[in-house]
Motif scaffolding. Structure first.
Motif, PDB file in Angstrom:
ATOM      1  N   THR A   1      42.155  90.555  41.096  1.00  0.00           N
ATOM      2  CA  THR A   1      40.804  91.272  40.690  1.00  0.00           C
ATOM      3  C   THR A   1      40.394  91.140  39.407  1.00  0.00           C
ATOM      4  OG1 THR A   1      40.683  92.359  42.999  1.00  0.00           O
ATOM      5  CG2 THR A   1      39.059  93.007  41.416  1.00  0.00           C
ATOM      6  N   VAL A   2      39.192  90.615  39.029  1.00  0.00           N
ATOM      7  CA  VAL A   2      38.817  90.934  37.624  1.00  0.00           C
ATOM      8  C   VAL A   2      37.176  91.267  37.886  1.00  0.00           C
ATOM      9  CG1 VAL A   2      38.258  89.376  35.338  1.00  0.00           C
ATOM     10  CG2 VAL A   2      40.307  89.018  36.852  1.00  0.00           C
ATOM     11  N   GLU A   3      36.944  92.339  36.874  1.00  0.00           N
ATOM     12  CA  GLU A   3      35.645  92.699  36.641  1.00  0.00           C
ATOM     13  C   GLU A   3      35.209  92.695  35.243  1.00  0.00           C
ATOM     14  OE1 GLU A   3      35.488  96.681  37.676  1.00  0.00           O
ATOM     15  OE2 GLU A   3      36.018  96.615  39.739  1.00  0.00           O
ATOM     16  N   LEU A   4      34.055  91.835  35.446  1.00  0.00           N
ATOM     17  CA  LEU A   4      33.316  91.267  33.946  1.00  0.00           C
ATOM     18  C   LEU A   4      32.048  92.118  33.735  1.00  0.00           C
ATOM     19  CD1 LEU A   4      34.081  87.476  34.419  1.00  0.00           C
ATOM     20  CD2 LEU A   4      35.441  89.231  33.218  1.00  0.00           C
TER      21      LEU A   4
ATOM     22  N   MET B   1      42.693  83.129  35.147  1.00  0.00           N
ATOM     23  CA  MET B   1      42.132  84.608  34.696  1.00  0.00           C
ATOM     24  C   MET B   1      42.460  84.691  33.214  1.00  0.00           C
ATOM     25  SD  MET B   1      44.797  86.916  37.372  1.00  0.00           S
ATOM     26  CE  MET B   1      44.043  88.260  36.693  1.00  0.00           C
TER      27      MET B   1
ATOM     28  N   GLY C   1      38.847  85.377  31.004  1.00  0.00           N
ATOM     29  CA  GLY C   1      38.634  86.320  30.073  1.00  0.00           C
ATOM     30  C   GLY C   1      38.069  85.876  28.662  1.00  0.00           C
TER      31      GLY C   1
ATOM     32  N   VAL D   1      35.903  91.922  29.753  1.00  0.00           N
ATOM     33  CA  VAL D   1      36.810  92.405  30.742  1.00  0.00           C
ATOM     34  C   VAL D   1      36.897  93.894  30.909  1.00  0.00           C
ATOM     35  CG1 VAL D   1      38.902  92.018  31.872  1.00  0.00           C
ATOM     36  CG2 VAL D   1      37.850  90.058  30.446  1.00  0.00           C
TER      37      VAL D   1
ATOM     38  N   ARG E   1      38.033  95.375  33.967  1.00  0.00           N
ATOM     39  CA  ARG E   1      39.280  95.671  34.848  1.00  0.00           C
ATOM     40  C   ARG E   1      39.806  94.530  35.349  1.00  0.00           C
ATOM     41  NH1 ARG E   1      41.010  97.068  40.337  1.00  0.00           N
ATOM     42  NH2 ARG E   1      38.832  96.571  40.902  1.00  0.00           N
ATOM     43  N   ARG E   2      41.345  94.549  35.163  1.00  0.00           N
ATOM     44  CA  ARG E   2      41.913  93.145  35.726  1.00  0.00           C
ATOM     45  C   ARG E   2      43.154  93.887  36.444  1.00  0.00           C
ATOM     46  NH1 ARG E   2      44.540  88.519  31.892  1.00  0.00           N
ATOM     47  NH2 ARG E   2      46.036  87.694  33.412  1.00  0.00           N
TER      48      ARG E   2
ATOM     49  N   VAL F   1      36.299  87.933  41.512  1.00  0.00           N
ATOM     50  CA  VAL F   1      35.539  88.036  40.154  1.00  0.00           C
ATOM     51  C   VAL F   1      34.212  88.792  40.479  1.00  0.00           C
ATOM     52  CG1 VAL F   1      34.846  87.113  38.118  1.00  0.00           C
ATOM     53  CG2 VAL F   1      36.513  86.008  39.173  1.00  0.00           C
TER      54      VAL F   1
END
Length: 293
Positions: free
Chosen positions: A77-80, A128, A132, A139, A141-142, A218
């Motif tokens: 999971t990646v939050e941008l 990922m 980033g 970024v 949270r990752r 994402v």
């Protein structure tokens, strides 16, 4: 006489020569055994690897091969944060497609967007990293989770092999069946075993699919989200606000009434009874006075 002595001397000479030859050959063999290097030393002198080192190397290669064949289910999971969520969403999908992946689910709304993609398991980390490094992206949270399902895969493979063999055995019995009852029973058993085989096959394919393709979610939120300004003169909004205020006021009134009602019951009933008794007594006292001549 002289001839006999010559024969004796010749016999002793032959015996002596035979003994010397035996000693010489024995000494030569002993010398060769002492001089000849051991197999491990000879292997080392020829530039080879000693047996212990060879065994260690083979064990290391086996461990490396087992490590490479591990079946892993990876989820990330990646939050941008970015100024334009839609533009970043498009760039993320392009990166995933370039790595051999695809988009499985996508959501977009004002100021926010998210996408769930499938990428090859061995390409998850590069994807990922590339996400980033997108321009104008921060970024927030990752998160990465990895589950080792090697034992499950091996177990299902073994069960599949056994189940296939079981189906083949039942088919062989069906070919040799002679009566209708035998054929019916064997066909029922064959259907049951084939159903179990298909169920195992579906589980195996699902598990292999999860290990082959990693799941990446994402989410993108805009740093400057637009503020929605409502029209103050909107009749519907005003009516809704007034109705809400009326409902709240009525709710408060019910709360107050509920709080006062117990006191009214406890104190009101004796008071009402007292006034009723007083009024009755007064009426009784006045009645005789009105009947007197």
């Amino acid at each position: 006489m002289g001839r006999r002595v010559g024969l004796v001397v010749t016999a002793f000479a032959v015996a002596a020569l035979a003994g010397c030859a035996a000693d010489g050959s024995a000494g030569s063999s002993a010398d060769q055994a002492a001089v000849a290097p051991a197999p491990a030393q000879d292997n080392a002198q020829r530039g080879g690897t000693p047996p212990k080192q060879e065994a260690a190397g083979e064990a290391h290669q086996a461990g490396t091969s087992a490590q490479q064949n591990r079946q892993l289910v990876r989820t990330a999971t990646v939050e941008l944060r970015a100024s334009d969520s839609d533009a970043v969403l498009s760039q993320v999908k392009d990166l995933v497609i370039a790595e051999g992946g695809y988009s499985s689910q996508e959501r977009s709304q004002t100021g926010r967007a998210s996408v769930t993609v499938k990428v090859p398991g061995d390409r998850l980390d590069p994807v990922m990293e590339s996400i980033g490094k997108l321009a104008g992206v921060e970024v927030g949270r990752r998160e990465l989770q990895t589950e080792d399902v090697t034992e499950q895969v091996v177990d299902i493979e073994a069960r599949l092999a056994n189940q296939r063999a079981s189906v083949e055995r039942v088919r062989g019995l069906l070919d040799r069946a002679t009566t209708t009852a035998e054929i019916t029973d064997i066909e029922a058993e064959l259907t049951s075993r084939q159903s179990e085989l298909e169920s195992l096959q579906r589980r195996y394919e699902t598990l292999k699919g999860q290990t082959a393709m990693a799941t990446l979610t994402v989410s993108i939120s805009e740093t400057d989200e637009p503020v929605v300004v409502r029209d103050e003169n909107d009749f519907l909004d005003a009516f809704a606000g007034g109705w809400k205020a009326l409902v709240e006021a009525f709710s408060w009134l019910l709360v107050v009434l509920g709080a006062v009602l117990p006191f009214a019951v406890v104190l009101g009933l004796p008071t009402v009874g007292y006034f009723w008794w007083r009024r009755r007594r007064k009426a009784t006292t006045v009645a005789p006075s009105t009947t007197t001549p």
